[in-house]
Design a protein around this motif. Structure first.
Motif, short mmCIF file in Angstrom:
data_model
loop_
_atom_site.label_atom_id
_atom_site.label_comp_id
_atom_site.label_asym_id
_atom_site.label_seq_id
_atom_site.Cartn_x
_atom_site.Cartn_y
_atom_site.Cartn_z
N LYS A 1 -6.76 4.73 -6.98
CA LYS A 1 -7.65 5.86 -7.26
C LYS A 1 -8.15 5.80 -8.70
CE LYS A 1 -6.96 10.10 -4.99
NZ LYS A 1 -6.12 11.31 -4.83
N VAL A 2 -7.21 5.57 -9.61
CA VAL A 2 -7.58 5.54 -11.03
C VAL A 2 -8.51 4.36 -11.32
CG1 VAL A 2 -6.67 5.24 -13.37
CG2 VAL A 2 -5.46 6.69 -11.75
N MET A 3 -8.20 3.24 -10.71
CA MET A 3 -8.99 2.02 -10.96
C MET A 3 -10.33 2.03 -10.26
SD MET A 3 -7.00 -1.48 -10.58
CE MET A 3 -5.33 -1.49 -11.14
N HIS A 4 -10.46 2.99 -9.34
CA HIS A 4 -11.60 2.99 -8.45
C HIS A 4 -12.93 2.85 -9.20
CE1 HIS A 4 -14.14 3.53 -5.17
NE2 HIS A 4 -14.02 4.82 -4.95
N ARG A 5 -13.08 3.63 -10.28
CA ARG A 5 -14.36 3.63 -10.98
C ARG A 5 -14.47 2.51 -12.01
NH1 ARG A 5 -17.55 7.29 -9.00
NH2 ARG A 5 -16.57 9.06 -7.96
N LEU B 1 0.81 -1.22 0.00
CA LEU B 1 0.00 0.00 0.00
C LEU B 1 0.84 1.26 0.00
CD1 LEU B 1 -2.99 -0.53 2.42
CD2 LEU B 1 -2.95 -0.48 -0.07
N ALA B 2 1.95 1.20 0.72
CA ALA B 2 2.78 2.40 0.84
C ALA B 2 3.80 2.51 -0.28
CB ALA B 2 3.48 2.40 2.19
N THR B 3 3.76 1.59 -1.23
CA THR B 3 4.64 1.69 -2.37
C THR B 3 4.21 2.87 -3.24
OG1 THR B 3 4.98 -0.69 -2.38
CG2 THR B 3 5.43 0.46 -4.43
N LYS B 4 5.19 3.55 -3.75
CA LYS B 4 4.88 4.70 -4.59
C LYS B 4 3.96 4.28 -5.73
CE LYS B 4 7.11 8.64 -6.72
NZ LYS B 4 8.39 9.32 -6.94
N TRP B 5 2.98 5.08 -6.03
CA TRP B 5 2.00 4.91 -7.10
C TRP B 5 0.84 3.97 -6.75
CZ3 TRP B 5 2.84 8.96 -9.63
CH2 TRP B 5 4.15 9.38 -9.94
N VAL B 6 0.99 3.14 -5.74
CA VAL B 6 -0.09 2.21 -5.44
C VAL B 6 -1.40 2.93 -5.07
CG1 VAL B 6 -0.88 0.40 -3.85
CG2 VAL B 6 1.31 0.18 -4.99
N PRO B 7 -1.35 3.91 -4.17
CA PRO B 7 -2.60 4.60 -3.89
C PRO B 7 -3.17 5.26 -5.14
CG PRO B 7 -1.00 5.05 -2.17
CD PRO B 7 -0.27 4.36 -3.28
N GLY B 8 -2.28 5.81 -5.96
CA GLY B 8 -2.71 6.43 -7.21
C GLY B 8 -3.37 5.41 -8.14
N ILE B 9 -2.79 4.24 -8.23
CA ILE B 9 -3.36 3.19 -9.07
C ILE B 9 -4.77 2.86 -8.59
CG2 ILE B 9 -3.18 0.75 -9.69
CD1 ILE B 9 -0.10 1.12 -9.64
N LEU C 1 -1.23 8.83 -14.44
CA LEU C 1 -0.36 9.15 -13.31
C LEU C 1 0.90 9.84 -13.79
CD1 LEU C 1 -0.78 5.71 -11.49
CD2 LEU C 1 -1.82 7.87 -10.81
N PRO C 2 0.82 11.13 -14.01
CA PRO C 2 1.97 11.85 -14.55
C PRO C 2 3.16 11.76 -13.60
CG PRO C 2 0.02 13.28 -14.36
CD PRO C 2 -0.27 12.03 -13.62
N GLY C 3 4.31 11.51 -14.16
CA GLY C 3 5.51 11.35 -13.36
C GLY C 3 5.83 9.89 -13.09
N SER C 4 4.86 9.04 -13.33
CA SER C 4 5.12 7.62 -13.12
C SER C 4 5.91 7.06 -14.30
CB SER C 4 3.82 6.86 -12.98
OG SER C 4 3.14 6.78 -14.20
N ASN C 5 6.28 5.80 -14.20
CA ASN C 5 7.03 5.16 -15.28
C ASN C 5 6.65 3.69 -15.37
OD1 ASN C 5 8.75 5.42 -12.66
ND2 ASN C 5 9.43 3.59 -13.69
N LYS C 6 6.95 3.10 -16.50
CA LYS C 6 6.55 1.72 -16.76
C LYS C 6 7.04 0.76 -15.69
CE LYS C 6 7.42 2.31 -21.68
NZ LYS C 6 8.08 1.71 -22.83
N GLN C 7 8.31 0.86 -15.42
CA GLN C 7 8.95 -0.05 -14.48
C GLN C 7 8.23 -0.06 -13.14
OE1 GLN C 7 10.94 -2.40 -14.19
NE2 GLN C 7 12.82 -1.94 -13.05
#
Lengths: 114, 114
Positions: free
Chosen positions: A32-36, A22-30, A48-54
């Motif tokens: 949020k996006v998937m929420h709907r 949960l505390a991994t970077k981008w996970v909360p963002g993911i 998720l601007p600023g994120s990257n593929k890896q």
DNA sequence: ACAATAAGTCAGAAAAATATGACCGACAAT
DNA sequence: ATTGTCGGTCATATTTTTCTGACTTATTGT
């Protein structure tokens, strides 16, 4: 899958693996996006601007491994892959809500203390 | 206090600050130790083998800042400092329980799938 | 056949978190 | 007066996490 995705649990605390995910970077963002609605990899990347593929790739694997999301390969015309929140993941959203409440409680106290 | 304790919130998610604190190394351990009774700094250091002053100090500051614990200076004979879980922190222990349940749910599923 | 897009992987670089060891101020005991 | 303990801080080193950019494999479109 080459497992460069192992996370260390320092205290043998049962919920901590998930906490670390949960505390991994981008996970909360993911979440949020998937929420709907379900999303595709490339949509996440854009959303998720600023994120990257890896990082997204690793995060998604972790989330899948812990049963927080589901991956579906849809064999239709363009053949695409869809990630969606699992029941477990939905349950987790309540945890986020709880944390938000706690956060707000604390902010209120700070204001009251001034 | 020189603030080398700032944590970055990547998605402006209200609960994420606390999430990051929770997932900080030693924080779950600190909670566990404090769970039953208040502790002193040096007791924590002993109770958490492998930990170090610096990390515990930063963790405790974070926890205090977010209202998860309380610091009391007791002016008695040896004059000592005591950390204890706050109401908010107690509330958070439920979050840990939820996470443990989720973790177990997932493990059960894995076993069922074999 | 050739280029294009989606969904990644991989090695190495950069950034952030954590650990180490020296040091400090207050107080207590010898 | 010196030594010892408690509760830290500070600068620096090490480790872990995250990012970048090149590369890959599968499928589709022209």
């Amino acid at each position: 899958m080459t497992d460069n995705t192992t996370i260390i649990n320092h205290n043998n605390c049962p919920g901590q693996d998930i906490l670390n995910v949960l505390a991994t970077k981008w996970v909360p963002g993911i979440f949020k996006v998937m929420h709907r609605e379900p999303v595709r990899f490339s949509e996440l990347l854009k959303a998720l601007p600023g994120s990257n593929k890896q990082s997204l790739s690793v995060a998604l694997h972790q989330m899948e491994k812990h049963g927080l999301i589901e991956k579906r390969i849809i064999k239709e015309k363009p053949l695409h892959i869809e990630y969606s929140i699992s029941d477990t993941g939905t349950y987790l959203l309540d945890v986020f809500k709880t944390l938000s409440e706690i956060s707000n409680m604390n902010k209120q106290k700070e204001i009251a203390a001034i």
